[in-house]
Design a protein around this motif. Structure first.
Motif, mmCIF file in Angstrom:
data_model
loop_
_atom_site.group_PDB
_atom_site.id
_atom_site.type_symbol
_atom_site.label_atom_id
_atom_site.label_comp_id
_atom_site.label_asym_id
_atom_site.label_seq_id
_atom_site.Cartn_x
_atom_site.Cartn_y
_atom_site.Cartn_z
ATOM 1 N N ASP A 75 0.925 -1.237 -0.199
ATOM 2 C CA ASP A 75 -0.218 -0.086 -0.002
ATOM 3 C C ASP A 75 0.904 1.234 -0.080
ATOM 4 O O ASP A 75 1.007 1.921 1.051
ATOM 5 N N PRO A 76 1.523 1.598 -1.056
ATOM 6 C CA PRO A 76 2.617 2.405 -0.991
ATOM 7 C C PRO A 76 2.287 4.170 -1.021
ATOM 8 O O PRO A 76 0.948 4.336 -1.406
ATOM 9 N N SER A 95 5.341 -2.196 -9.471
ATOM 10 C CA SER A 95 5.927 -0.766 -9.180
ATOM 11 C C SER A 95 4.645 -0.005 -9.814
ATOM 12 O O SER A 95 4.723 1.330 -9.463
ATOM 13 N N THR A 96 3.654 -0.532 -10.462
ATOM 14 C CA THR A 96 2.585 0.432 -11.094
ATOM 15 C C THR A 96 1.895 1.506 -10.051
ATOM 16 O O THR A 96 1.542 2.488 -10.361
ATOM 17 N N ARG A 101 0.582 6.526 -7.576
ATOM 18 C CA ARG A 101 0.329 7.198 -6.533
ATOM 19 C C ARG A 101 1.107 8.286 -6.203
ATOM 20 O O ARG A 101 0.982 9.245 -5.454
ATOM 21 N N GLY A 102 2.528 8.261 -6.674
ATOM 22 C CA GLY A 102 3.455 9.387 -6.790
ATOM 23 C C GLY A 102 3.200 10.357 -7.712
ATOM 24 O O GLY A 102 3.878 11.674 -7.644
ATOM 25 N N LEU A 103 2.413 10.243 -8.830
ATOM 26 C CA LEU A 103 2.207 11.255 -9.827
ATOM 27 C C LEU A 103 1.854 12.315 -9.487
ATOM 28 O O LEU A 103 2.446 13.688 -9.695
ATOM 29 N N PRO A 104 0.893 12.438 -8.606
ATOM 30 C CA PRO A 104 0.179 13.900 -8.038
ATOM 31 C C PRO A 104 1.501 14.779 -7.726
ATOM 32 O O PRO A 104 1.455 15.810 -7.847
ATOM 33 N N ALA A 119 11.199 9.135 -7.198
ATOM 34 C CA ALA A 119 12.013 7.977 -7.033
ATOM 35 C C ALA A 119 10.985 7.007 -6.496
ATOM 36 O O ALA A 119 10.202 7.053 -5.409
ATOM 37 N N VAL A 120 10.720 5.835 -7.198
ATOM 38 C CA VAL A 120 10.116 4.558 -7.081
ATOM 39 C C VAL A 120 11.084 3.319 -6.368
ATOM 40 O O VAL A 120 11.748 3.358 -7.195
ATOM 41 N N ASN A 121 10.831 2.970 -5.355
ATOM 42 C CA ASN A 121 12.043 1.841 -4.839
ATOM 43 C C ASN A 121 11.128 0.566 -4.696
ATOM 44 O O ASN A 121 9.852 0.538 -4.367
#
Ligand code: NDP
Length: 350
Positions: A75-76, A95-96, A101-104, A119-121
């Motif tokens: 639940d990133p 990772s999708t 969720r990081g895009l906004p 950065a997606v980890n």
């Protein structure tokens, strides 16, 4: 590669395809939010005629979800590290969802301060990169995305894998046209293409790889057991090295060696980091009128490419997209039946 005859296809509306993917993934225990994010990306690839990264990837998700570290209920949540940099830990899910969720935050930072870095980890990743950069460009920003994979690719002049197939994607926003987008691996050919040559008993072109002794080879099996080569000799290898560095150590994540080590013994998708950068052209727009209006200059560049009949990257997909909107999304019958068969044996939702 393999020519798909139209009569081998069935045509589905986008909604139906999305439901099929979503049901498949949740049926195999993936959380609804992860399933939705992954299903959307796979459907976009299928819709745009990028079959190698569309529904064909669905059966393989079962193997990825069988990796001992895979987290079906990840639940990133994004964390703002600085006004420009956002980090989101995919927590060993696909990772999708983390990218979605990081895009906004990425977009808000690009709007406000001119640049946003996301950065997606720790994400399992095997999808195409263009859907996200295209979406960033639709919001008015230029975008870059890249990630390492497994260390299958030898450096220029080397004999063993040290670099990933490391894809890179770029998008540029346009006013009266969908964004300009390119997206490709930095290896001479995709690993799945070489596997297809092996399956069909055909030799691969020269320059794609080396055998286990480090000698140039056109035998696909020997190259898969040896090392792939990057495109453009030392230039592609240098680009792949840059990707390893800024989508690996820079964001505190694995290089392609680390990703391969993590995947050892499992046939899961590579697990690594992913870097997105959004640039806001409007910030620079007013700063140098001597050079002309930036968007006009960009459009002039595109015209000088298309005027001579050359292909503008991204346009093949947009044509395929228009066709899908008219006829439905083409799915090979055999793949559709395979997926339905695998759904029948799926387990309960966890
Ligand atoms: P290709 O070598 O097929 O190159 C595709 C890109 O080049 C597209 O943007 C395409 O535009 C453009 N293009 C193709 N021909 C021309 C031309 N003649 N003139 C101008 N532009 C052209 O891609 P790859 O096989 O290397 O990669 C395919 C996909 O695999 C990518 O989406 C990539 O993200 C994905 N991939 C993902 C990995 C991962 O880690 N998840 C690893 C490796 C690859 P158009 O869209 O118009 O066709």
């Amino acid at each position: 590669m393999t020519i798909q005859k139209e009569q081998d296809d069935i045509f589905l509306p986008e909604g139906e395809l999305l439901t099929l993917c979503y049901d498949f993934l949740t049926g195999h225990g993936l959380s609804p939010s992860q399933a939705q994010a992954l299903a959307e990306i796979l459907c976009k690839a299928q819709r745009d005629g990028c079959r190698s990264h569309g529904l064909q990837r669905l059966p393989g998700t079962i193997e990825t979800m069988a990796h001992p570290a895979f987290n079906h209920t990840a639940d990133p949540q994004p964390v703002e590290l600085t006004p420009a940099i956002t980090r989101i830990d995919a927590d060993y899910g696909f990772s999708t969802l983390a990218a979605r969720r990081g895009l906004p935050s990425l977009l808000a930072n690009a709007k406000q301060i001119g640049i946003g870095v996301l950065a997606v980890n720790n994400g399992f990743h095997s999808t195409a990169l263009w859907p996200v950069v295209e979406e960033i460009a639709e919001n008015g920003f230029a975008a870059l995305s890249m990630n390492p994979t497994h260390d299958w690719v030898a450096p220029a002049g080397g004999r063993r894998g040290a670099l990933g197939t490391n894809p890179i994607a770029f998008a540029w926003p346009r006013t009266n046209h969908p964004p300009y987008v390119f997206d490709f691996a930095t290896s001479a050919a995709a690993r799945s293409d070489i596997a297809l040559y092996r399956q069909e008993g055909r030799a691969i072109p020269e320059g794609w790889g080396l055998d286990a002794q480090g000698q140039p080879s056109t035998n696909p099996a020997n190259v898969l057991a040896g090392a792939m080569l990057s495109f453009g000799g030392h230039k592609g290898a240098a680009l792949a090295t840059m990707i390893e560095l800024i989508a690996g150590p820079f964001i505190g994540d694995r290089t392609s060696r680390g990703s391969a080590a993590f995947g050892e013994g499992a046939s899961a998708a590579p697990c690594h980091g992913e870097l997105f950068i959004a640039f806001n052209p409007a910030i620079m727009e007013a700063s140098n009128r001597d050079a002309g209006f930036p968007q006009d200059n960009a459009e002039d560049l595109f015209t000088r490419i298309t005027d001579q009949g050359a292909h503008l990257s991204g346009d093949r997909r947009y044509r395929a997209r228009a066709l899908s909107a008219k006829k439905g999304i083409a799915v090979p019958k055999a793949l559709y039946e395979k997926i339905l068969g695998m759904m029948a044996f799926s387990g309960p939702v966890k």
